[in-house]
Design a protein around this motif. Structure first.
Motif, short mmCIF file in Angstrom:
data_model
loop_
_atom_site.label_atom_id
_atom_site.label_comp_id
_atom_site.label_asym_id
_atom_site.label_seq_id
_atom_site.Cartn_x
_atom_site.Cartn_y
_atom_site.Cartn_z
N LEU A 98 14.41 -3.84 -1.73
CA LEU A 98 13.67 -4.40 -0.61
C LEU A 98 13.88 -3.47 0.58
N GLY A 99 12.81 -3.14 1.28
CA GLY A 99 12.95 -2.24 2.42
C GLY A 99 11.82 -2.41 3.41
N TRP A 100 11.89 -1.61 4.47
CA TRP A 100 10.89 -1.62 5.53
C TRP A 100 10.37 -0.20 5.68
N ASP A 101 9.06 -0.04 5.61
CA ASP A 101 8.43 1.26 5.82
C ASP A 101 7.90 1.27 7.24
N ALA A 102 8.63 1.93 8.15
CA ALA A 102 8.27 1.93 9.57
C ALA A 102 6.93 2.61 9.80
N SER A 104 4.14 2.68 7.87
CA SER A 104 3.00 1.80 7.59
C SER A 104 3.22 0.38 8.09
N LYS A 105 4.39 0.12 8.70
CA LYS A 105 4.76 -1.20 9.20
C LYS A 105 4.60 -2.25 8.09
N ALA A 106 5.20 -1.93 6.93
CA ALA A 106 5.08 -2.81 5.77
C ALA A 106 6.44 -3.05 5.12
N VAL A 107 6.58 -4.23 4.56
CA VAL A 107 7.72 -4.56 3.73
C VAL A 107 7.45 -3.92 2.37
N VAL A 108 8.49 -3.33 1.78
CA VAL A 108 8.34 -2.71 0.46
C VAL A 108 9.25 -3.47 -0.51
N ILE A 109 8.63 -3.96 -1.57
CA ILE A 109 9.37 -4.64 -2.63
C ILE A 109 9.25 -3.78 -3.87
N VAL A 124 16.22 3.36 -6.73
CA VAL A 124 15.47 2.30 -6.08
C VAL A 124 14.72 2.87 -4.87
N LEU A 125 13.43 2.54 -4.79
CA LEU A 125 12.55 3.00 -3.71
C LEU A 125 12.46 4.51 -3.64
N ASP A 126 12.58 5.18 -4.78
CA ASP A 126 12.49 6.63 -4.84
C ASP A 126 11.53 7.00 -5.98
N ASP A 127 10.91 8.17 -5.87
CA ASP A 127 9.95 8.61 -6.87
C ASP A 127 10.55 9.59 -7.88
N THR A 128 11.83 9.46 -8.18
CA THR A 128 12.46 10.36 -9.13
C THR A 128 11.81 10.23 -10.51
N GLU A 129 11.90 11.29 -11.29
CA GLU A 129 11.32 11.32 -12.64
C GLU A 129 12.12 10.46 -13.61
N GLU A 130 13.42 10.38 -13.40
CA GLU A 130 14.29 9.62 -14.30
C GLU A 130 14.54 8.23 -13.74
N GLY A 131 14.62 7.26 -14.63
CA GLY A 131 14.92 5.91 -14.21
C GLY A 131 13.97 4.93 -14.88
N PRO A 132 14.20 3.64 -14.63
CA PRO A 132 13.37 2.62 -15.27
C PRO A 132 11.97 2.56 -14.63
N ASP A 133 11.01 2.05 -15.40
CA ASP A 133 9.68 1.81 -14.86
C ASP A 133 9.80 0.84 -13.69
N ALA A 134 8.81 0.87 -12.79
CA ALA A 134 8.90 0.04 -11.60
C ALA A 134 7.53 -0.40 -11.11
N VAL A 135 7.53 -1.48 -10.35
CA VAL A 135 6.37 -1.93 -9.59
C VAL A 135 6.79 -1.89 -8.14
N ARG A 136 6.01 -1.19 -7.30
CA ARG A 136 6.31 -1.08 -5.87
C ARG A 136 5.13 -1.64 -5.09
N VAL A 137 5.42 -2.64 -4.25
CA VAL A 137 4.37 -3.33 -3.51
C VAL A 137 4.65 -3.23 -2.02
N PHE A 138 3.61 -2.88 -1.26
CA PHE A 138 3.69 -2.82 0.21
C PHE A 138 2.98 -4.05 0.76
N LEU A 139 3.66 -4.82 1.63
CA LEU A 139 3.10 -6.05 2.19
C LEU A 139 3.23 -6.05 3.71
N SER A 140 2.21 -6.55 4.38
CA SER A 140 2.33 -6.76 5.83
C SER A 140 3.35 -7.87 6.03
N PRO A 141 3.97 -7.96 7.22
CA PRO A 141 4.94 -9.04 7.45
C PRO A 141 4.35 -10.43 7.21
N ALA A 142 3.10 -10.65 7.59
CA ALA A 142 2.48 -11.97 7.39
C ALA A 142 2.32 -12.28 5.90
#
Length: 192
Positions: A98-102, A104-109, A124-142
């Protein structure tokens, strides 16, 4: 095999939902954008923790960065529709980020697939080649607030808790440890 990261920068929908009857539900998080929909299986407790941490993150983002975070969920963002079907599991969630992308002013899950090996936090929250598959979603605070509210409702929509021990009640009741193993007859409540 290369890691797959499904990124939803402007999702049309991101919701928690279930399939099955209370006591035998499977929990999912589902993200949709244009014609693409991804569903991941998640544990009930993970949904509850994600909703709680999202609330904390939104409070911190409002105080530290002055982000516009609504106190209540706007009516137009309330999503009460069921999951989109067919619900096809992409993977089972192991680690969450879970993070904040300043910018785009979006919450990142970020939801990472469960793996046999321990996940390195740098993945986590990185685009490295190695690691588990992931779903990354950007959401406005609302939208993040709306997601958390729905997630809470989904988690709490299951079986009612026993008034004595707090364990979930099955449709036929349950053997409560606080009543020395006797079934409590709830049909007589209120008579007398």
């Amino acid at each position: 095999m290369a890691r797959v990261i499904h990124v939803f920068r402007q999702p049309d929908r991101f919701v928690a939902g279930t399939v099955g009857e209370p006591g035998d539900r499977t929990f999912y998080l589902q993200a949709s954008e244009n014609t693409r929909t991804i569903s991941v299986t998640i544990e009930k407790q993970q949904v509850a923790v994600l909703a709680e941490r999202l609330g904390s993150l939104l409070e911190e983002v409002a105080s530290r960065f002055g982000a516009d975070v609504p106190e209540e969920v706007p009516d137009d963002l309330m999503d009460t529709d069921p999951l989109d079907v067919p619900v096809e599991e992409e993977f089972r969630v192991g680690t969450m980020g879970l993070g904040w992308d300043a910018e785009s002013k979006a919450v990142v899950i970020e939801l990472l697939a469960i793996t046999e090996n321990e996940v390195d936090e740098t993945v986590v929250l990185d685009d490295t080649e190695e690691g588990p598959d992931a779903v990354r979603v950007f959401l406005s605070p609302a939208v993040a607030r709306a997601f958390a509210a729905r997630a809470d409702r989904v988690v709490n929509a299951g079986r009612k808790p026993c008034p004595l021990c707090g364990e979930p009640l099955d449709p036929a009741g349950h053997i409560c440890p606080r009543s020395n193993g006797y079934r409590r007859n709830t049909d007589l409540a209120g008579e007398g």
